[in-house]
Design a protein around this motif. Sequence first.
Motif, short mmCIF file in Angstrom:
data_model
loop_
_atom_site.label_atom_id
_atom_site.label_comp_id
_atom_site.label_asym_id
_atom_site.label_seq_id
_atom_site.Cartn_x
_atom_site.Cartn_y
_atom_site.Cartn_z
N ALA A 71 1.55 4.26 5.57
CA ALA A 71 0.17 4.74 5.61
C ALA A 71 -0.59 4.22 6.83
N LEU A 72 -0.15 3.10 7.40
CA LEU A 72 -0.85 2.53 8.54
C LEU A 72 -0.80 3.44 9.76
N GLY A 73 0.15 4.35 9.79
CA GLY A 73 0.27 5.26 10.93
C GLY A 73 -0.36 6.60 10.71
N VAL A 74 -1.08 6.77 9.60
CA VAL A 74 -1.71 8.06 9.27
C VAL A 74 -3.21 7.83 9.09
N GLY A 75 -4.03 8.76 9.59
CA GLY A 75 -5.48 8.62 9.42
C GLY A 75 -6.11 7.89 10.59
N ALA A 76 -7.37 7.53 10.40
CA ALA A 76 -8.16 6.94 11.49
C ALA A 76 -8.13 5.42 11.45
N ASP A 77 -8.08 4.79 12.65
CA ASP A 77 -8.08 3.33 12.72
C ASP A 77 -9.41 2.74 12.27
N ASP A 78 -10.50 3.47 12.47
CA ASP A 78 -11.84 2.95 12.17
C ASP A 78 -12.48 3.69 11.00
N THR A 131 4.13 3.10 -9.50
CA THR A 131 3.42 2.06 -8.77
C THR A 131 3.53 2.29 -7.27
N GLY A 132 4.68 2.77 -6.82
CA GLY A 132 4.84 3.09 -5.41
C GLY A 132 3.93 4.22 -4.97
N ALA A 133 3.70 5.17 -5.88
CA ALA A 133 2.82 6.30 -5.57
C ALA A 133 1.39 5.82 -5.35
N THR A 134 0.87 4.98 -6.25
CA THR A 134 -0.49 4.50 -6.08
C THR A 134 -0.59 3.53 -4.91
N ASP A 135 0.48 2.80 -4.65
CA ASP A 135 0.54 1.89 -3.51
C ASP A 135 0.35 2.67 -2.21
N LEU A 136 1.14 3.71 -2.00
CA LEU A 136 1.02 4.53 -0.79
C LEU A 136 -0.33 5.24 -0.75
N ALA A 137 -0.75 5.78 -1.89
CA ALA A 137 -2.02 6.51 -1.93
C ALA A 137 -3.19 5.61 -1.60
N SER A 138 -3.15 4.37 -2.06
CA SER A 138 -4.21 3.42 -1.73
C SER A 138 -4.25 3.16 -0.23
N GLY A 139 -3.08 3.09 0.39
CA GLY A 139 -3.04 2.93 1.85
C GLY A 139 -3.64 4.11 2.57
N PHE A 140 -3.34 5.31 2.12
CA PHE A 140 -3.95 6.50 2.72
C PHE A 140 -5.47 6.46 2.58
N ARG A 141 -5.95 6.08 1.39
CA ARG A 141 -7.39 6.06 1.15
C ARG A 141 -8.08 5.04 2.06
N ARG A 142 -7.45 3.88 2.27
CA ARG A 142 -8.04 2.89 3.16
C ARG A 142 -8.11 3.39 4.60
N ARG A 143 -7.28 4.37 4.93
CA ARG A 143 -7.31 4.96 6.27
C ARG A 143 -8.28 6.13 6.34
N GLY A 144 -9.11 6.29 5.31
CA GLY A 144 -10.15 7.31 5.34
C GLY A 144 -9.73 8.67 4.84
N LEU A 145 -8.56 8.76 4.20
CA LEU A 145 -8.06 10.04 3.72
C LEU A 145 -8.42 10.24 2.25
N GLU A 146 -8.98 11.39 1.93
CA GLU A 146 -9.18 11.75 0.53
C GLU A 146 -7.80 11.92 -0.10
#
Length: 430
Positions: free
Chosen positions: A234-241, A21-36
């Motif tokens: 995840a909030l510190g990785v990827g694009a803000d917009d 669950t932690g893995a999908t939790d973090l991965a979902s955060g990355f995806r919301r930041r625009g990361l494949e």
Amino acid sequence: MSPPATERSRMLIGAVADDFTGATDLASGFRRRGLETVVIVDPAAVEPATYAGVDAVVVALKSRTAPVDEAVARSTAALSWLVEAGAERFALKYCSTFDSTDEGNIGPVLDAFRDRLGVERVIVVPAFPANGRTVREGRLFVGDDLLEDSPMRHHPLTPMTRSRLRDLLAPQTRATVTEVPLQDVRAGADALRSTLDDAPAGYLVVDAVDDDDLVTIGRATAHHRLLSGGAGLALGVGADDAPAPALPAEFSHVTGRRLVVCGSASAATRGQIAHAAATHPTRKVDLEAATAGPAAEIAELTAWVRGLDADAVPVVYSVGDPSDVVAATDRATSDATPDAAALVETVLSTLVHDLVADGTVGRVVVAGGETSGAVVTALGAPALVIGPPLGPGVCWSAATTSGGRPVALVLKSGNFGAADLFSTAWEALS
């Protein structure tokens, strides 16, 4: 997921999570930041080069409560896989309530990662404000309560009886643990970077009480090769917009009925079960029957699900109220009976496997970290493609089982999700 179409030769970040669950939790955060993003379930079954061009890869382990030596060995093997895949940066993802004991497993795994990567300083940031986890003056809060005053104090495997992260981590590691107060975070990313770079080598417990703090920490540590913390990282990785990602194509192949299985004893999951019981068919796992013969109980549950209307959302659960936790604990202390938690995992994971394998069920919500790991392992899915979010820490993922069946899964921490999640989760796939 097919190999990426992008031509990048290196992934931006590779993470190791200590539960599914932690893995999908973090991965979902990355995806919301625009990361494949993709979650790897079985690194041994996947060539590292297959995902070398994906923005973010998270390796999901079931190591949070494993013996220390086993957790370290499996975690470092996953890290080596990510190194071979060409990740530029790395992260260790653990629970936002820092679930661990004085022996580990967070400290020993972090020590092994520091040695493997040759890094001096690593931030420790379990804060996840969106789900009420904050760190103030080095102390971890769950909502308004100190960790030691929260329901985590009574966790059956990792009872959290202290709140100061330095006190929790110090017995687990040989490294120095330093606290970084909120005033240093609020001084801005450049000033915080200097503070962190000047700190003693070891682990840096950084205060964070809102998302802006996590963004600042992310910017201040953009040069760090190794991070550690909760999904808030995840909030510190990827694009803000970053634009909202489209639903991955893998979800278009999913067919079949819906199912919810709950192995979690958390108050949040019990509330979700109670909410669902008003409109959905529910059935509790019969632990006595399962102890006498798991196969017979699984067959009973399977027949019950198959006998319902095709549009029903059945909920199969193990704990409906606190007295069930006491009963399960009493049962687990008897040498004459199997461990109750392991028995529930076996029943629920086999139930899901059997119903997915014959095409009856194609969309499943799983509540509980250990149960989620058991379900994914039973399905034999080597990887998960991250799909739409359902709230902080909860998202859909798509996979293909070892038998070639497409399936959509929500792997939910017991403590996360809205009260009506079991009723509303399906709307994101329509």
